[in-house]
Design an enzyme around this catalytic site. Structure first.
Site, PDB file in Angstrom:
ATOM      1  CG  ASP A 254       9.205 -14.758 -25.170  1.00  0.00           C
ATOM      2  OD1 ASP A 254       7.968 -14.719 -25.260  1.00  0.00           O
ATOM      3  OD2 ASP A 254       9.851 -15.817 -25.126  1.00  0.00           O
TER       4      ASP A 254
ATOM      5  CG  HIS B  60       8.134 -19.200 -24.608  1.00  0.00           C
ATOM      6  ND1 HIS B  60       8.008 -17.931 -25.118  1.00  0.00           N
ATOM      7  CD2 HIS B  60       7.139 -19.912 -25.179  1.00  0.00           C
ATOM      8  CE1 HIS B  60       6.995 -17.888 -25.955  1.00  0.00           C
ATOM      9  NE2 HIS B  60       6.441 -19.080 -26.008  1.00  0.00           N
TER      10      HIS B  60
HETATM   11  P1  NAD Z   1       0.456 -26.676 -35.389  1.00  0.00           P
HETATM   12  O1  NAD Z   1      -0.531 -27.474 -34.580  1.00  0.00           O
HETATM   13  O2  NAD Z   1      -0.012 -25.857 -36.546  1.00  0.00           O
HETATM   14  O3  NAD Z   1       1.559 -27.671 -35.963  1.00  0.00           O
HETATM   15  C1  NAD Z   1       2.178 -28.644 -35.194  1.00  0.00           C
HETATM   16  C2  NAD Z   1       2.586 -29.767 -36.122  1.00  0.00           C
HETATM   17  O4  NAD Z   1       3.369 -30.689 -35.356  1.00  0.00           O
HETATM   18  C3  NAD Z   1       1.401 -30.543 -36.720  1.00  0.00           C
HETATM   19  O5  NAD Z   1       1.539 -30.589 -38.130  1.00  0.00           O
HETATM   20  C4  NAD Z   1       1.540 -31.925 -36.086  1.00  0.00           C
HETATM   21  O6  NAD Z   1       1.118 -32.966 -36.950  1.00  0.00           O
HETATM   22  C5  NAD Z   1       3.026 -31.985 -35.815  1.00  0.00           C
HETATM   23  N1  NAD Z   1       3.436 -32.945 -34.796  1.00  0.00           N
HETATM   24  C6  NAD Z   1       2.789 -33.297 -33.649  1.00  0.00           C
HETATM   25  N2  NAD Z   1       3.475 -34.261 -33.006  1.00  0.00           N
HETATM   26  C7  NAD Z   1       4.593 -34.504 -33.726  1.00  0.00           C
HETATM   27  C8  NAD Z   1       5.675 -35.396 -33.589  1.00  0.00           C
HETATM   28  N3  NAD Z   1       5.745 -36.258 -32.563  1.00  0.00           N
HETATM   29  N4  NAD Z   1       6.636 -35.383 -34.526  1.00  0.00           N
HETATM   30  C9  NAD Z   1       6.562 -34.557 -35.583  1.00  0.00           C
HETATM   31  N5  NAD Z   1       5.550 -33.684 -35.795  1.00  0.00           N
HETATM   32  C10 NAD Z   1       4.580 -33.664 -34.870  1.00  0.00           C
HETATM   33  O7  NAD Z   1       1.247 -25.810 -34.335  1.00  0.00           O
HETATM   34  P2  NAD Z   1       2.176 -24.528 -34.603  1.00  0.00           P
HETATM   35  O8  NAD Z   1       1.327 -23.316 -34.599  1.00  0.00           O
HETATM   36  O9  NAD Z   1       3.059 -24.793 -35.766  1.00  0.00           O
HETATM   37  O10 NAD Z   1       3.003 -24.502 -33.245  1.00  0.00           O
HETATM   38  C11 NAD Z   1       3.913 -25.526 -32.929  1.00  0.00           C
HETATM   39  C12 NAD Z   1       4.387 -25.386 -31.474  1.00  0.00           C
HETATM   40  O11 NAD Z   1       5.118 -24.181 -31.310  1.00  0.00           O
HETATM   41  C13 NAD Z   1       3.250 -25.340 -30.433  1.00  0.00           C
HETATM   42  O12 NAD Z   1       3.678 -26.110 -29.312  1.00  0.00           O
HETATM   43  C14 NAD Z   1       3.220 -23.877 -30.046  1.00  0.00           C
HETATM   44  O13 NAD Z   1       2.694 -23.686 -28.739  1.00  0.00           O
HETATM   45  C15 NAD Z   1       4.693 -23.543 -30.100  1.00  0.00           C
HETATM   46  N6  NAD Z   1       5.027 -22.122 -30.166  1.00  0.00           N
HETATM   47  C16 NAD Z   1       6.149 -21.723 -29.482  1.00  0.00           C
HETATM   48  C17 NAD Z   1       6.546 -20.398 -29.523  1.00  0.00           C
HETATM   49  C18 NAD Z   1       7.782 -19.926 -28.773  1.00  0.00           C
HETATM   50  O14 NAD Z   1       8.029 -18.710 -28.763  1.00  0.00           O
HETATM   51  N7  NAD Z   1       8.584 -20.778 -28.151  1.00  0.00           N
HETATM   52  C19 NAD Z   1       5.800 -19.487 -30.256  1.00  0.00           C
HETATM   53  C20 NAD Z   1       4.679 -19.917 -30.966  1.00  0.00           C
HETATM   54  C21 NAD Z   1       4.303 -21.249 -30.909  1.00  0.00           C
HETATM   55  C1  LMR Z   2       3.620 -17.524 -28.219  1.00  0.00           C
HETATM   56  O1  LMR Z   2       4.413 -17.011 -27.408  1.00  0.00           O
HETATM   57  O2  LMR Z   2       3.134 -16.888 -29.178  1.00  0.00           O
HETATM   58  C2  LMR Z   2       3.215 -18.963 -28.052  1.00  0.00           C
HETATM   59  O3  LMR Z   2       4.125 -19.635 -27.221  1.00  0.00           O
HETATM   60  C3  LMR Z   2       1.827 -19.026 -27.506  1.00  0.00           C
HETATM   61  C4  LMR Z   2       1.298 -20.442 -27.407  1.00  0.00           C
HETATM   62  O4  LMR Z   2       0.820 -20.798 -26.313  1.00  0.00           O
HETATM   63  O5  LMR Z   2       1.345 -21.184 -28.411  1.00  0.00           O
END
Ligand code: NAD
Ligand code: LMR
Length: 329
Positions: free
Chosen positions: A160, A188
């Site tokens: 962000d 967030h």
């Molecule tokens: P994704 O679905 O591509 O990958 C998630 C992975 O986590 C998968 O491979 C899954 O098998 C694994 N997983 C699920 N449960 C698990 C566990 N208990 N232990 C270990 N691994 C586990 O998702 P992504 O696009 O990589 O995003 C991951 C997370 O990050 C999501 O929650 C998304 O919302 C979040 N995210 C946060 C931000 C931020 O700014 N804070 C930004 C983008 C995404």
């Molecule tokens: C982001 O800020 O890009 C993510 O947290 C969005 C989401 O919900 O995975």
């Protein structure tokens, strides 16, 4: 002198963010160009094969700083000796799921991971939670790790922060390197508050440089706060490379320090500063030095900012109540 490798545990290693993150950790961007690393990858059983494929590719890069890769589906193994833990794997929200369902599903992930960190991580462990809802997942993990100093649990609002810098730079026509002292407050989520009142654009106060409250209220804040949803809409998947980049920035800044005259934003346990209830994991302006951080104190908060900070903090309090109700704290 040969340095001891730093153990970096990454959960959700086979996911989209994992794929964008691991190669940069292994090439020295997380901790520094002279710091060797060992990767410990945690996945669920269904993700292990893909994680093995990524590990093969990591091997094929012949990164000079990469001193080993372990893969496991057991948190007690993956967090053993961890110095840095990036908690990326989380249960994404699926159709028909309420927020409470999501919090409960993630409680099933972050509580045991917190307990495994408590039992097995190194004494200097630093934790960054990326998986959503990041602030409250960090709170759940922290509550399950009573022997780890609570300030070691942080949540990612650096994406962000970076988004806000980029929007402000585009509006004012300066390079991003000319933007300083921007702050993300709160959660967030779409309630977050990107604050430019203390920020600087090429050394001048940003709010004065912009001098357009309508743009601030109607364009800048919603663009930053809803950027995650806009990326999902455009890409058909949530942000991955920019999220991985922000995770790298977060840990790099935490370990290596903020530049003089600047600060960053991190989701950290509140000490009650700026009226944020003690213990909530909320985003603040922080400076970092020698692997520790401090909240920037003494900023004047005007009414425009106060209302928005309070709204995001209220949402964090509601999330805390919800996970308390689920017995996760
Ligand atoms: P994704 O679905 O591509 O990958 C998630 C992975 O986590 C998968 O491979 C899954 O098998 C694994 N997983 C699920 N449960 C698990 C566990 N208990 N232990 C270990 N691994 C586990 O998702 P992504 O696009 O990589 O995003 C991951 C997370 O990050 C999501 O929650 C998304 O919302 C979040 N995210 C946060 C931000 C931020 O700014 N804070 C930004 C983008 C995404
Ligand atoms: C982001 O800020 O890009 C993510 O947290 C969005 C989401 O919900 O995975």
């Amino acid at each position: 002198m040969t340095r001891t490798p730093v153990n970096v545990t990454v959960t959700g290693a086979a996911g989209q963010i994992g794929y964008a993150l691991l190669f940069r950790i292994a090439s020295g961007h997380l901790l520094g160009a002279d710091v060797p690393v060992k990767l410990r990858l945690l996945e669920i059983p269904q993700g292990l094969k893909a994680a093995e494929g990524t590990a093969m590719e990591l091997d094929d890069c012949a990164f000079p700083l990469l001193r080993g890769i372990d893969i496991s589906d057991d948190p007690n193994v993956a967090f053993d000796g961890a110095n840095v833990a990036l908690l990326v794997g989380a249960r994404p929200r699926t159709k028909g799921m309420e927020r409470g369902d999501l919090l409960e599903a993630n409680g099933g992930i972050f509580k045991p991971q917190g307990a495994a960190i408590n039992a097995h991580a190194a004494d200097d462990i630093k934790v960054l939670v990326v998986g959503n809802p990041a602030n409250t997942n960090a709170l759940i993990a922290q509550a399950a790790a009573p022997d780890v100093p609570r300030e070691r649990f942080t949540a990612m609002t650096r994406l962000d922060h970076n988004r806000a810098i980029s929007q402000l730079a585009q509006k004012t026509g300066v390079p991003v390197s000319e933007i300083r002292k921007l702050t993300i407050w709160g959660n967030h989520s779409a309630t977050q508050y990107p604050d430019i009142f203390h920020a600087e654009v090429a050394g001048k106060n940003a709010a004065e440089a912009v001098s357009d409250e309508q743009w601030l209220a109607d364009t800048f804040i919603p663009t930053v706060a809803k950027r995650g949803a806009a990326i999902i809409e455009a890409r058909g998947a949530s942000s991955a490379a920019s999220a991985a980049n922000a995770a790298i920035d977060h840990v790099h800044t935490w370990v290596n320090g903020t530049a003089d005259g600047n600060w960053t934003s991190m989701g950290i346990p509140s000490d009650g500063s700026y009226g944020v209830p003690e213990g909530l994991i909320s985003s603040f302006p922080v400076t970092t030095k020698d692997g520790t951080y401090e909240i920037v104190q003494g900023l004047e908060i005007n009414d425009f900012s106060r209302t928005r900070i309070d709204a995001s903090v209220k949402e964090l309090e509601e999330e805390r109540e919800a996970v308390r109700g689920l017995g996760l704290l």
